[in-house]
Every structure is written in C-alpha cells, then in structure tokens.
Design a protein around this motif. Structure first.
Motif, PDB file in Angstrom:
ATOM      1  N   ARG A  66       0.830  -1.215   0.000  1.00  0.00           N
ATOM      2  CA  ARG A  66       0.000   0.000   0.000  1.00  0.00           C
ATOM      3  C   ARG A  66       0.861   1.261   0.000  1.00  0.00           C
ATOM      4  O   ARG A  66       0.496   2.268  -0.609  1.00  0.00           O
ATOM      5  CB  ARG A  66      -0.949  -0.024   1.200  1.00  0.00           C
ATOM      6  N   LEU A  67       2.001   1.203   0.666  1.00  0.00           N
ATOM      7  CA  LEU A  67       2.935   2.327   0.635  1.00  0.00           C
ATOM      8  C   LEU A  67       3.409   2.582  -0.790  1.00  0.00           C
ATOM      9  O   LEU A  67       3.419   3.727  -1.266  1.00  0.00           O
ATOM     10  CB  LEU A  67       4.126   2.026   1.546  1.00  0.00           C
ATOM     11  N   LEU A  68       3.772   1.526  -1.486  1.00  0.00           N
ATOM     12  CA  LEU A  68       4.296   1.663  -2.844  1.00  0.00           C
ATOM     13  C   LEU A  68       3.218   2.017  -3.855  1.00  0.00           C
ATOM     14  O   LEU A  68       3.537   2.497  -4.954  1.00  0.00           O
ATOM     15  CB  LEU A  68       4.999   0.369  -3.266  1.00  0.00           C
ATOM     16  N   GLU A  69       1.970   1.792  -3.514  1.00  0.00           N
ATOM     17  CA  GLU A  69       0.868   2.116  -4.437  1.00  0.00           C
ATOM     18  C   GLU A  69       0.337   3.535  -4.261  1.00  0.00           C
ATOM     19  O   GLU A  69      -0.521   3.967  -5.034  1.00  0.00           O
ATOM     20  CB  GLU A  69      -0.267   1.107  -4.253  1.00  0.00           C
ATOM     21  N   LEU A  70       0.834   4.276  -3.267  1.00  0.00           N
ATOM     22  CA  LEU A  70       0.439   5.675  -3.157  1.00  0.00           C
ATOM     23  C   LEU A  70       0.839   6.390  -4.447  1.00  0.00           C
ATOM     24  O   LEU A  70       1.954   6.208  -4.945  1.00  0.00           O
ATOM     25  CB  LEU A  70       1.123   6.329  -1.956  1.00  0.00           C
ATOM     26  N   PRO A  71      -0.059   7.197  -5.024  1.00  0.00           N
ATOM     27  CA  PRO A  71       0.200   7.751  -6.363  1.00  0.00           C
ATOM     28  C   PRO A  71       1.524   8.483  -6.512  1.00  0.00           C
ATOM     29  O   PRO A  71       2.232   8.289  -7.504  1.00  0.00           O
ATOM     30  CB  PRO A  71      -0.991   8.693  -6.575  1.00  0.00           C
ATOM     31  N   ALA A  72       1.880   9.320  -5.532  1.00  0.00           N
ATOM     32  CA  ALA A  72       3.127  10.071  -5.644  1.00  0.00           C
ATOM     33  C   ALA A  72       4.336   9.135  -5.586  1.00  0.00           C
ATOM     34  O   ALA A  72       5.324   9.325  -6.316  1.00  0.00           O
ATOM     35  CB  ALA A  72       3.227  11.110  -4.536  1.00  0.00           C
ATOM     36  N   VAL A  73       4.261   8.108  -4.735  1.00  0.00           N
ATOM     37  CA  VAL A  73       5.368   7.162  -4.599  1.00  0.00           C
ATOM     38  C   VAL A  73       5.454   6.272  -5.838  1.00  0.00           C
ATOM     39  O   VAL A  73       6.535   6.077  -6.410  1.00  0.00           O
ATOM     40  CB  VAL A  73       5.201   6.309  -3.327  1.00  0.00           C
ATOM     41  N   ALA A  74       4.313   5.731  -6.264  1.00  0.00           N
ATOM     42  CA  ALA A  74       4.291   4.842  -7.436  1.00  0.00           C
ATOM     43  C   ALA A  74       4.783   5.561  -8.682  1.00  0.00           C
ATOM     44  O   ALA A  74       5.562   5.016  -9.475  1.00  0.00           O
ATOM     45  CB  ALA A  74       2.876   4.306  -7.650  1.00  0.00           C
ATOM     46  N   GLY A  75       4.333   6.802  -8.878  1.00  0.00           N
ATOM     47  CA  GLY A  75       4.731   7.546 -10.066  1.00  0.00           C
ATOM     48  C   GLY A  75       6.208   7.886 -10.067  1.00  0.00           C
ATOM     49  O   GLY A  75       6.878   7.792 -11.113  1.00  0.00           O
ATOM     50  N   ALA A  76       6.732   8.285  -8.915  1.00  0.00           N
ATOM     51  CA  ALA A  76       8.148   8.626  -8.840  1.00  0.00           C
ATOM     52  C   ALA A  76       9.023   7.390  -9.050  1.00  0.00           C
ATOM     53  O   ALA A  76      10.027   7.437  -9.769  1.00  0.00           O
ATOM     54  CB  ALA A  76       8.455   9.282  -7.500  1.00  0.00           C
ATOM     55  N   LEU A  77       8.633   6.272  -8.433  1.00  0.00           N
ATOM     56  CA  LEU A  77       9.405   5.042  -8.615  1.00  0.00           C
ATOM     57  C   LEU A  77       9.409   4.597 -10.066  1.00  0.00           C
ATOM     58  O   LEU A  77      10.454   4.239 -10.623  1.00  0.00           O
ATOM     59  CB  LEU A  77       8.836   3.935  -7.729  1.00  0.00           C
ATOM     60  N   GLU A  78       8.240   4.597 -10.703  1.00  0.00           N
ATOM     61  CA  GLU A  78       8.181   4.171 -12.108  1.00  0.00           C
ATOM     62  C   GLU A  78       8.998   5.101 -12.987  1.00  0.00           C
ATOM     63  O   GLU A  78       9.639   4.655 -13.953  1.00  0.00           O
ATOM     64  CB  GLU A  78       6.740   4.116 -12.595  1.00  0.00           C
ATOM     65  N   SER A  79       9.007   6.388 -12.670  1.00  0.00           N
ATOM     66  CA  SER A  79       9.755   7.355 -13.466  1.00  0.00           C
ATOM     67  C   SER A  79      11.253   7.122 -13.393  1.00  0.00           C
ATOM     68  O   SER A  79      11.991   7.438 -14.336  1.00  0.00           O
ATOM     69  CB  SER A  79       9.439   8.772 -12.984  1.00  0.00           C
TER      70      SER A  79
END
Length: 280
Positions: A66-79
């Motif tokens: 759930r931590l990794l699925e937070l939009p800001a976290v998920a988007g930054a990681l994928e980027s």
C-alpha cells in the motif's frame, strides 16, 4: 485520495540526476504513518529474497504494498526505476533515544561503474523527524563520485551536506551511490526509517512524463554544483551527469558547454589516394 500515478517531469528527473535524491514531503497519510509504527515495532515485515518481484515480495493489501501504491510514490518510482522492479532488500532502521553514536558516511554499493543504470532506494519516515532526532545525512551530488562502500567514513562533515528534518510521512528516493549516514538520535523518541532498495528490470529510458524534455529547466538542474565540489572536478561530476542523461533520455548528442563532445571527438582519417583508386 487520488489513485492515478503521478509521473515525474523531465525537470524533476534531471534534479534527481544532479542531486542523487528526490524528496517527497508528507505524501503518506496520517493513518498509514500510525499503522507503520505498530508494524515496525512488532517486526512484522516479511523476509524477502534478493530479486523478488514487488507483487511477490509484498502481497496485495500488505503495508509495504500500500505504501508503494500511493500515487506520488508509485509515479516517482516508475519514473526512475521503471515498472515491475525487483526488490533487492528491505529493512527497518531503528535509532534508540540518546544512543550516542552516528553511522559513518557511506554509499550502499561496491564501486559501480554503470553509466546507464542505477538502483533506487526508498527511505520512508513515519514520524516527524526533528533536528534532535538526527535524521539521515545526505551529501548532494555525491552519487556519481565512484567510491567503495564505507571508504568515505573518515569524512566527518562536507560543505552543503543536508541532515534530514521532515514531516511525518516523508519519502526519500535515492540513487544507490549517494553518500549518506544515519545521524545519532539525541532525542527522547525512538526513530524509525524503513528502507527498500529496488533493482530495475527494464532499461531506464524515458520512463517519466517527457512533455517538458526540451525545457531550459532540465539544463539548469544538470548544471548545478554543490559547495563541497572542488573547482576542477566539479566539471567531472557534470560530465558524469551528461553521460547518465544521454542514456536516460535516449539523446546521445545531449551536452552542456560541449564538455562531453570535446573528449569524444575522433574525426575519421581521410581516405588515401591509393584506396580511392582501388575502390573506383
């Protein structure tokens, strides 16, 4: 709460390329921060073998997932590291009150000569971190200075270093080569930090929102220098960024002040008259 991933801009990825880290302040909601303290205190995180895909390492509904699925976290990681990265390792770092010692300055890697790839380390702080609590010390712009693990441990302070103070729910994303260290906790409060290291499984090329790829802000970020740089070797740091940015942006001609172009210039020798006649 929004659910759409928030990819980074080109300027933000350029800032990461120059600084070696990206800070997401207060992006984790209060109820998750409170839950995290219970999870970390209980030691309830699972063991994860090296190279495990995220969905296997952290099942759906788990705290880490759930931590990794937070939009800001998920988007930054994928980027930065791409979709579907593998988990290198994860660990909760706990600093007791008045512990009296700090972690030496170090990088979490052997000498790593990759110019076109990097791991990303997520550091999550579920509590407000005050100056008295120590926080994580980071040396901006140190990530491309090749070093071996704790070789930097003899350095006590460098000009321009930052010691983290932040709101609860802050996440740092770091290049694996950044020089950093946990500072001693002089407060009355136990301090927790949760770290996950991610390995890319796809080429790290144009993974972010590239609509601003031609923005002057990209070059401004990549030109940035830091107070601890020596005058001459600051140019080498920028050269290393140029080479990394060429790989990330798929732009082999990208340069700043022709620094990379000059040292790769190899004009072809003109054909000799004899070879010209033989080919006629």
């Amino acid at each position: 709460m929004p659910t759409t991933k928030q990819l980074l801009s080109s300027a933000e990825v350029a800032r990461f390329t120059a600084h070696g880290f990206l800070r997401l302040d207060g992006v984790v909601p209060r109820e998750m921060n409170e839950e995290a303290l219970g999870v970390f205190t209980a030691g309830a995180l699972p063991s994860v073998p090296y190279g495990t895909p995220v969905p296997v390492a952290f099942p759906e509904g788990s705290f880490a997932r759930r931590l990794l699925e937070l939009p800001a976290v998920a988007g930054a990681l994928e980027s930065l590291v791409g979709p579907d990265p593998a988990v290198d390792h994860h660990f909760v770092h706990t600093r007791p009150p008045h512990e009296g010692s700090a972690q030496p300055l170090h990088a979490d890697a052997l000498i790593d000569v990759r110019a076109d790839a990097f791991d990303v380390q997520l550091m999550y702080y579920p509590q407000e971190v005050t100056a008295a609590m120590g926080g994580t010390l980071v040396v901006p712009g140190s990530h491309l200075r090749r070093t071996n693990e704790s070789d930097t441990g003899r350095y006590q302070n460098l000009r321009g270093q930052t010691r983290l103070t932040c709101a609860a729910g802050t996440v740092l994303l770091l290049h694996h080569g950044i020089w950093h260290g946990g500072r001693r906790n002089d407060s009355d409060t136990v301090r927790h930090m949760y770290k996950i290291r991610f390995n890319p499984t796809v080429p790290q090329v144009r993974l972010w929102d590239t609509r601003d790829a031609g923005s002057p802000a990209v070059r401004e970020e990549l030109r940035r220098t830091f107070p601890w740089y020596e005058q001459a070797t600051a140019r080498l740091e920028i050269h290393n960024r140029i080479m990394l940015w060429r790989a990330l942006s798929a732009d082999p001609g990208f340069d700043i002040d022709h620094w990379a172009t000059r040292i790769t210039n190899r004009p072809a020798a003109p054909a000799s008259p004899a070879s010209q006649r033989s080919s006629a």
